[in-house]
Design a protein around this motif. Sequence first.
Motif, PDB file in Angstrom:
ATOM      1  N   ALA A  27      41.469  24.744  45.438  1.00 12.35           N
ATOM      2  CA  ALA A  27      41.467  26.233  44.827  1.00 12.35           C
ATOM      3  C   ALA A  27      41.198  26.059  43.446  1.00 12.35           C
ATOM      4  O   ALA A  27      42.511  25.883  42.467  1.00 12.35           O
ATOM      5  CB  ALA A  27      41.799  27.063  45.798  1.00 12.35           C
ATOM      6  N   ALA A  28      40.573  25.678  42.569  1.00 11.21           N
ATOM      7  CA  ALA A  28      40.635  25.658  41.132  1.00 11.21           C
ATOM      8  C   ALA A  28      40.373  26.823  41.087  1.00 11.21           C
ATOM      9  O   ALA A  28      39.958  28.069  40.620  1.00 11.21           O
ATOM     10  CB  ALA A  28      39.001  24.923  40.484  1.00 11.21           C
ATOM     11  N   GLY A  29      41.050  27.037  39.506  1.00 13.28           N
ATOM     12  CA  GLY A  29      40.932  27.851  38.406  1.00 13.28           C
ATOM     13  C   GLY A  29      42.096  29.608  38.668  1.00 13.28           C
ATOM     14  O   GLY A  29      43.524  28.835  39.173  1.00 13.28           O
ATOM     15  N   ASP A  30      42.516  30.058  37.805  1.00 13.30           N
ATOM     16  CA  ASP A  30      43.691  30.944  37.889  1.00 13.30           C
ATOM     17  C   ASP A  30      43.892  31.961  39.370  1.00 13.30           C
ATOM     18  O   ASP A  30      42.722  32.802  39.172  1.00 13.30           O
ATOM     19  CB  ASP A  30      43.568  31.552  36.526  1.00 13.30           C
ATOM     20  CG  ASP A  30      44.836  32.813  36.656  1.00 13.30           C
ATOM     21  OD1 ASP A  30      45.295  32.833  37.332  1.00 13.30           O
ATOM     22  OD2 ASP A  30      45.379  32.546  34.940  1.00 13.30           O
ATOM     23  N   LEU A  31      44.430  32.222  40.347  1.00  7.78           N
ATOM     24  CA  LEU A  31      44.506  32.904  40.862  1.00  7.78           C
ATOM     25  C   LEU A  31      45.654  33.830  40.537  1.00  7.78           C
ATOM     26  O   LEU A  31      45.237  34.788  42.200  1.00  7.78           O
ATOM     27  CB  LEU A  31      45.261  32.778  42.278  1.00  7.78           C
ATOM     28  CG  LEU A  31      43.997  31.172  42.697  1.00  7.78           C
ATOM     29  CD1 LEU A  31      44.622  30.590  43.818  1.00  7.78           C
ATOM     30  CD2 LEU A  31      42.325  31.332  43.345  1.00  7.78           C
ATOM     31  N   LEU A  32      45.490  34.063  39.602  1.00 12.57           N
ATOM     32  CA  LEU A  32      47.629  34.439  39.633  1.00 12.57           C
ATOM     33  C   LEU A  32      46.686  36.667  39.520  1.00 12.57           C
ATOM     34  O   LEU A  32      47.672  37.495  39.568  1.00 12.57           O
ATOM     35  CB  LEU A  32      47.966  34.663  38.434  1.00 12.57           C
ATOM     36  CG  LEU A  32      49.050  33.456  38.349  1.00 12.57           C
ATOM     37  CD1 LEU A  32      49.271  32.856  37.417  1.00 12.57           C
ATOM     38  CD2 LEU A  32      49.519  33.535  39.923  1.00 12.57           C
ATOM     39  N   ASP A  33      45.737  36.841  39.823  1.00 12.78           N
ATOM     40  CA  ASP A  33      45.506  38.511  39.564  1.00 12.78           C
ATOM     41  C   ASP A  33      44.856  38.626  40.538  1.00 12.78           C
ATOM     42  O   ASP A  33      44.620  39.392  40.719  1.00 12.78           O
ATOM     43  CB  ASP A  33      44.367  38.564  37.832  1.00 12.78           C
ATOM     44  CG  ASP A  33      44.812  37.933  36.409  1.00 12.78           C
ATOM     45  OD1 ASP A  33      45.649  38.702  36.535  1.00 12.78           O
ATOM     46  OD2 ASP A  33      44.270  37.832  36.090  1.00 12.78           O
ATOM     47  N   THR A  34      44.587  38.273  41.350  1.00 12.48           N
ATOM     48  CA  THR A  34      44.039  38.217  42.476  1.00 12.48           C
ATOM     49  C   THR A  34      45.532  38.330  44.391  1.00 12.48           C
ATOM     50  O   THR A  34      46.688  38.064  43.221  1.00 12.48           O
ATOM     51  CB  THR A  34      43.204  36.994  43.429  1.00 12.48           C
ATOM     52  OG1 THR A  34      44.263  35.406  43.570  1.00 12.48           O
ATOM     53  CG2 THR A  34      41.592  36.709  42.085  1.00 12.48           C
ATOM     54  N   ASP A  35      44.711  38.461  45.016  1.00 13.27           N
ATOM     55  CA  ASP A  35      46.295  38.515  46.489  1.00 13.27           C
ATOM     56  C   ASP A  35      45.701  37.474  47.541  1.00 13.27           C
ATOM     57  O   ASP A  35      45.100  37.180  47.647  1.00 13.27           O
ATOM     58  CB  ASP A  35      45.736  39.766  46.838  1.00 13.27           C
ATOM     59  CG  ASP A  35      45.850  40.781  46.717  1.00 13.27           C
ATOM     60  OD1 ASP A  35      47.568  40.792  45.440  1.00 13.27           O
ATOM     61  OD2 ASP A  35      45.478  41.669  46.387  1.00 13.27           O
ATOM     62  N   ALA A  36      47.174  36.516  47.135  1.00 19.51           N
ATOM     63  CA  ALA A  36      47.042  35.098  48.257  1.00 19.51           C
ATOM     64  C   ALA A  36      47.537  35.704  50.059  1.00 19.51           C
ATOM     65  O   ALA A  36      47.767  36.852  50.363  1.00 19.51           O
ATOM     66  CB  ALA A  36      48.545  34.991  48.403  1.00 19.51           C
ATOM     67  N   GLU A  37      46.776  34.545  50.345  1.00 19.79           N
ATOM     68  CA  GLU A  37      46.002  35.199  51.740  1.00 19.79           C
ATOM     69  C   GLU A  37      46.573  34.441  52.585  1.00 19.79           C
ATOM     70  O   GLU A  37      47.069  34.547  54.065  1.00 19.79           O
ATOM     71  CB  GLU A  37      44.871  35.180  51.857  1.00 19.79           C
ATOM     72  CG  GLU A  37      44.043  36.141  51.199  1.00 19.79           C
ATOM     73  CD  GLU A  37      42.357  35.960  51.814  1.00 19.79           C
ATOM     74  OE1 GLU A  37      41.952  35.454  52.595  1.00 19.79           O
ATOM     75  OE2 GLU A  37      41.583  37.275  51.249  1.00 19.79           O
ATOM     76  N   ALA A  38      47.422  33.426  52.646  1.00 18.70           N
ATOM     77  CA  ALA A  38      48.243  32.219  52.751  1.00 18.70           C
ATOM     78  C   ALA A  38      49.851  33.352  53.536  1.00 18.70           C
ATOM     79  O   ALA A  38      50.148  34.086  53.480  1.00 18.70           O
ATOM     80  CB  ALA A  38      48.578  31.150  51.819  1.00 18.70           C
ATOM     81  N   ASP A  39      50.065  32.913  54.691  1.00 17.52           N
ATOM     82  CA  ASP A  39      50.899  32.675  55.644  1.00 17.52           C
ATOM     83  C   ASP A  39      52.642  32.143  54.519  1.00 17.52           C
ATOM     84  O   ASP A  39      53.580  33.213  54.479  1.00 17.52           O
ATOM     85  CB  ASP A  39      50.957  31.987  56.635  1.00 17.52           C
ATOM     86  CG  ASP A  39      49.903  32.414  58.166  1.00 17.52           C
ATOM     87  OD1 ASP A  39      49.477  33.857  57.285  1.00 17.52           O
ATOM     88  OD2 ASP A  39      49.250  32.110  58.601  1.00 17.52           O
ATOM     89  N   VAL A  40      52.263  31.118  54.137  1.00 16.49           N
ATOM     90  CA  VAL A  40      53.112  31.181  53.046  1.00 16.49           C
ATOM     91  C   VAL A  40      52.534  30.285  51.554  1.00 16.49           C
ATOM     92  O   VAL A  40      51.830  30.137  51.792  1.00 16.49           O
ATOM     93  CB  VAL A  40      53.867  29.661  53.606  1.00 16.49           C
ATOM     94  CG1 VAL A  40      55.162  28.770  52.992  1.00 16.49           C
ATOM     95  CG2 VAL A  40      53.991  29.725  55.283  1.00 16.49           C
ATOM     96  N   VAL A  41      53.537  30.772  50.412  1.00 13.89           N
ATOM     97  CA  VAL A  41      52.933  30.810  49.552  1.00 13.89           C
ATOM     98  C   VAL A  41      54.972  29.364  48.666  1.00 13.89           C
ATOM     99  O   VAL A  41      55.941  29.949  49.037  1.00 13.89           O
ATOM    100  CB  VAL A  41      52.804  31.572  48.029  1.00 13.89           C
ATOM    101  CG1 VAL A  41      52.576  31.691  47.597  1.00 13.89           C
ATOM    102  CG2 VAL A  41      51.668  32.288  48.855  1.00 13.89           C
TER     103      VAL A  41
END
Length: 206
Positions: A122-136
Amino acid sequence: MLDFVRTHTRLAPVPFVPEISLFQADEPIALWERTEADGTAQPPPFWAFAWAGGQALARYVLDHPDLVADRSVLDLATGSGLVAVAAARAGARTVTANDIDPLSLAAAHANAEANDVRVQQAAGDLLDTDAEADVVLAGDVFYSRAMATRVLPFLRRAAARGALVLVGDPGRAYLPDDLRPQAGYEVPVAEELESVPMRRVTVWQV
């Protein structure tokens, strides 16, 4: 970019996680100069080294595979992809490596391939989004005030919605003081990067 990664690094076992091999650089300053050879400013080559926090987090995941087995995993600011590879080796259902540096994602791809595991990107800045993974998972992300200010809310949002959120950190300056320690390790590090041969690293839960 894959050619650049493979040309300027060598595949070698990770000191604290020897069951995983990474394409690693021997000379950090020389490599940084090569990444900027075309005249374009580039971020430091975080992807070319096994940083202390990532080594500890990878070790913890491999030693506790039940944490990620059959779960979706996001490796935030993946760097070399070490933690992503460890999660895949530990039996995660899916693993996504995220970074803003295209060379980092190329390195993560090369390293996943070298270790015979599958890692999505997953390229790019994700920090303004919500993670959908079970584990971060996040190794060494509190190295600057600017990064900490943005990454901590992202991690807290993930934890609040029920994700397991783990951070590997060797006492960086902007580590928050309200995380829960899960494990501690003495991790060998590159002295030219850390100024010492070993770092005490803690795996924290957000």
